[in-house]
Design a protein around this motif. Structure first.
Motif, mmCIF file in Angstrom:
data_model
loop_
_atom_site.group_PDB
_atom_site.id
_atom_site.type_symbol
_atom_site.label_atom_id
_atom_site.label_comp_id
_atom_site.label_asym_id
_atom_site.label_seq_id
_atom_site.Cartn_x
_atom_site.Cartn_y
_atom_site.Cartn_z
ATOM 1 N N THR A 87 -8.512 62.684 57.114
ATOM 2 C CA THR A 87 -7.117 62.270 56.990
ATOM 3 C C THR A 87 -6.365 63.343 56.236
ATOM 4 N N PRO A 88 -5.079 63.463 56.463
ATOM 5 C CA PRO A 88 -4.298 64.457 55.720
ATOM 6 C C PRO A 88 -4.379 64.204 54.219
ATOM 7 N N LYS A 89 -4.383 65.275 53.445
ATOM 8 C CA LYS A 89 -4.412 65.158 51.980
ATOM 9 C C LYS A 89 -3.005 64.820 51.495
ATOM 10 N N THR A 90 -2.782 63.586 51.124
ATOM 11 C CA THR A 90 -1.439 63.155 50.728
ATOM 12 C C THR A 90 -1.313 62.919 49.237
ATOM 13 N N THR A 91 -2.377 63.136 48.508
ATOM 14 C CA THR A 91 -2.321 62.817 47.083
ATOM 15 C C THR A 91 -2.363 64.039 46.190
ATOM 16 N N ILE A 92 -2.694 65.207 46.748
ATOM 17 C CA ILE A 92 -2.862 66.370 45.892
ATOM 18 C C ILE A 92 -1.549 67.124 45.688
ATOM 19 N N HIS A 93 -0.771 67.322 46.768
ATOM 20 C CA HIS A 93 0.503 67.989 46.596
ATOM 21 C C HIS A 93 1.496 67.465 47.622
ATOM 22 N N HIS A 94 2.771 67.656 47.322
ATOM 23 C CA HIS A 94 3.818 67.032 48.120
ATOM 24 C C HIS A 94 3.879 67.566 49.536
ATOM 25 N N ALA A 95 3.494 68.825 49.731
ATOM 26 C CA ALA A 95 3.632 69.430 51.051
ATOM 27 C C ALA A 95 2.484 69.090 51.976
ATOM 28 N N ALA A 96 1.484 68.375 51.479
ATOM 29 C CA ALA A 96 0.269 68.168 52.247
ATOM 30 C C ALA A 96 0.501 67.383 53.521
ATOM 31 N N LEU A 205 0.227 75.418 44.206
ATOM 32 C CA LEU A 205 -0.252 76.556 44.979
ATOM 33 C C LEU A 205 -1.768 76.670 44.925
ATOM 34 N N TYR A 206 -2.341 76.551 43.722
ATOM 35 C CA TYR A 206 -3.796 76.669 43.587
ATOM 36 C C TYR A 206 -4.525 75.542 44.312
ATOM 37 N N ARG A 207 -4.067 74.331 44.158
ATOM 38 C CA ARG A 207 -4.761 73.213 44.809
ATOM 39 C C ARG A 207 -4.632 73.295 46.334
ATOM 40 N N SER A 208 -3.518 73.809 46.811
ATOM 41 C CA SER A 208 -3.324 73.898 48.252
ATOM 42 C C SER A 208 -4.183 74.989 48.878
ATOM 43 N N ARG A 209 -4.258 76.145 48.221
ATOM 44 C CA ARG A 209 -4.905 77.297 48.846
ATOM 45 C C ARG A 209 -6.284 77.650 48.291
ATOM 46 N N PHE A 210 -6.645 77.134 47.117
ATOM 47 C CA PHE A 210 -7.892 77.568 46.491
ATOM 48 C C PHE A 210 -8.859 76.428 46.153
ATOM 49 N N SER A 211 -8.492 75.191 46.440
ATOM 50 C CA SER A 211 -9.322 74.066 45.990
ATOM 51 C C SER A 211 -10.689 74.022 46.659
ATOM 52 N N THR A 212 -10.847 74.653 47.828
ATOM 53 C CA THR A 212 -12.157 74.671 48.478
ATOM 54 C C THR A 212 -12.952 75.925 48.130
ATOM 55 N N THR A 213 -12.399 76.763 47.233
ATOM 56 C CA THR A 213 -13.121 77.950 46.777
ATOM 57 C C THR A 213 -14.231 77.552 45.813
ATOM 58 N N GLU A 214 -15.375 78.175 45.956
ATOM 59 C CA GLU A 214 -16.528 77.860 45.114
ATOM 60 C C GLU A 214 -16.196 78.025 43.630
ATOM 61 N N PHE A 215 -16.590 77.047 42.817
ATOM 62 C CA PHE A 215 -16.396 77.008 41.372
ATOM 63 C C PHE A 215 -14.956 76.673 40.966
ATOM 64 N N PHE A 216 -14.109 76.269 41.918
ATOM 65 C CA PHE A 216 -12.740 75.880 41.559
ATOM 66 C C PHE A 216 -12.785 74.654 40.646
ATOM 67 N N PRO A 217 -12.160 74.707 39.454
ATOM 68 C CA PRO A 217 -12.214 73.582 38.508
ATOM 69 C C PRO A 217 -11.243 72.473 38.905
ATOM 70 N N ARG A 218 -11.741 71.245 38.950
ATOM 71 C CA ARG A 218 -10.874 70.135 39.325
ATOM 72 C C ARG A 218 -9.758 69.930 38.305
#
Length: 410
Positions: A87-96, A205-218
């Protein structure tokens, strides 16, 4: 007769002097290269204090409570893989909702060991192993699924301790890239605009483009909101946006330019100081000469060597990355901007750590003599119980193109 040794929690009211004494006698650095001495500015636990959960243990004699060694550890939740989004990510950022992401991150609770020190006179007595085992007990009690450490690949004693005695396996080999801060500011490309981002825009910006990068801190928001983060800066082609026309990360992500780059600056200068030791008088004199010439003839922009033989501070660049065919040029301009900021703050160097396969690595300015081209990260699986079976055993996963290095652990 071997003294009885106890492993206990660090007590700031009585252990600071003993810990500082061990730190002074445990100079760290790759064998055969410049040796770095670290000064923790009177706070032995400062390098983990900003983490969500942290602990410091000491090894002390049972009779006189003399400090023989110490270890620091922290726990956080990071990305260990990714899976297809149903499902689309609707909770992490407004543009999702308008820009659905194909993959979503899979998180795990990760522990990190750093600052393991044993007094030179008390090595090969099993103290280091006892400290690691006691720290791992705390990790498990607090739900950590993995534990990892970073060490120099040619630090044989450290590598053997973790891989042969503690069950760790070699995992990733990122590069620590260090650039000196010169006496003159660096020129920046006139074809690039650098915009400082608000903390909320940086998080989006970070959550949209880097959240699936290894070791990305939640808890990236905690890092961005920390007083040690001096700012997040976005590089874009000149003419796209200005400070006055910036629409915010939401709209930027809907229609980004063909190339862009981003990084954040962490102020290690307020946490610890470094000092280069083991350098001959001839090399010190040569370095001093380059500084004198640089100050006398700034228009020549000579590559002078800063005063690294006295305690100096550094800025750490994290969250470094970008997209597009000109991302490398954008990154180089951002690094120049960060260099000039470090010069204003009186730092000796700027540093970053990137994956061995990072696409923009070649664009990051650095001096080879100050850098570590191949750092070594080792990892261990602490539990068989995983909350999400879609990733499996992270220790057996191949490396990705990028990693996200947490500045709290540098």
């Amino acid at each position: 007769m071997v003294k009885k040794i106890v492993i206990r929690e660090f007590d700031a009211s009585k252990d600071c002097m003993g810990v500082e004494d061990v730190e002074r006698r445990c100079e760290v650095g790759p064998s055969g290269k410049l040796c770095l001495f670290t000064d923790l500015l009177g706070d032995p636990i400062c390098r983990v204090r900003n983490s969500p959960a942290f602990l410091m243990l000491v090894a002390a004699t049972a009779d006189h409570d003399d400090i023989l060694g110490m270890i620091r550890g922290c726990i956080k939740t990071v990305t260990c893989g990714k899976k297809l989004s149903r499902t689309p990510k609707t909770t992490i950022h407004h543009a999702a909702a308008d820009h659905p992401t194909k993959y979503v991150p899979v998180y795990t609770k990760l522990a990190y060991i750093l600052g393991l020190r044993v007094s030179p006179a008390h090595r090969r007595m099993g103290i280091g192993l006892k400290l690691v085992e006691k720290m791992e007990e705390w990790f498990r009690e607090n739900g950590a699924e993995y534990s990892y450490i970073a060490t120099e690949k040619d630090n044989v004693a450290s590598v053997n301790l973790f891989t042969e005695k503690c069950g760790y396996s070699k995992f990733r080999t990122p590069a620590i890239l260090v650039n000196p801060v010169f006496a003159h500011p660096l020129p920046l490309s006139q074809r690039v605009t650098i915009l400082p981002l608000s903390r909320s825009d940086a998080e989006i910006l970070y959550r949209s483009r880097f959240s699936t990068t290894e070791f990305f801190p939640r808890d990236i928001d905690s890092i961005l909101n920390n007083h040690l983060t001096l700012g997040t800066f976005l590089a874009i082609p000149r003419g796209v946006y200005t400070h006055d026309t910036w629409p915010g990360s939401d709209r930027f992500l809907l229609n980004p330019p063909h190339s862009w780059a981003v990084l954040s600056v962490w102020n290690c200068n307020d946490v610890f100081r470094l000092q280069v030791r083991g350098v001959s008088l001839v090399k010190r004199t040569l370095a001093r000469t380059t500084r004198v010439l640089d100050r006398a003839f700034p228009w020549l922009r000579l590559p002078s060597v800063p005063e690294l033989f006295k305690p100096f501070g550094l800025h750490f660049l994290y969250g470094l990355g970008g997209e597009g065919p000109e991302a490398g040029r954008m990154v180089k301009t951002l690094c120049g901007y960060a260099h000039n900021l470090a010069k204003e703050k009186g730092c000796g160097v700027v540093a970053t750590e990137v994956s061995a396969r990072e696409r923009v690595r070649a664009a990051i300015p650095h001096w080879k003599m100050l850098s570590c081209e191949e750092d070594l990260w080792c990892i261990r699986r602490l539990t068989e119980d995983f909350s999400d079976g879609s990733v499996g055993d992270w220790t057996k996963s191949p490396p990705g193109l990028s990693i996200f290095v947490d500045p709290r652990e540098f």
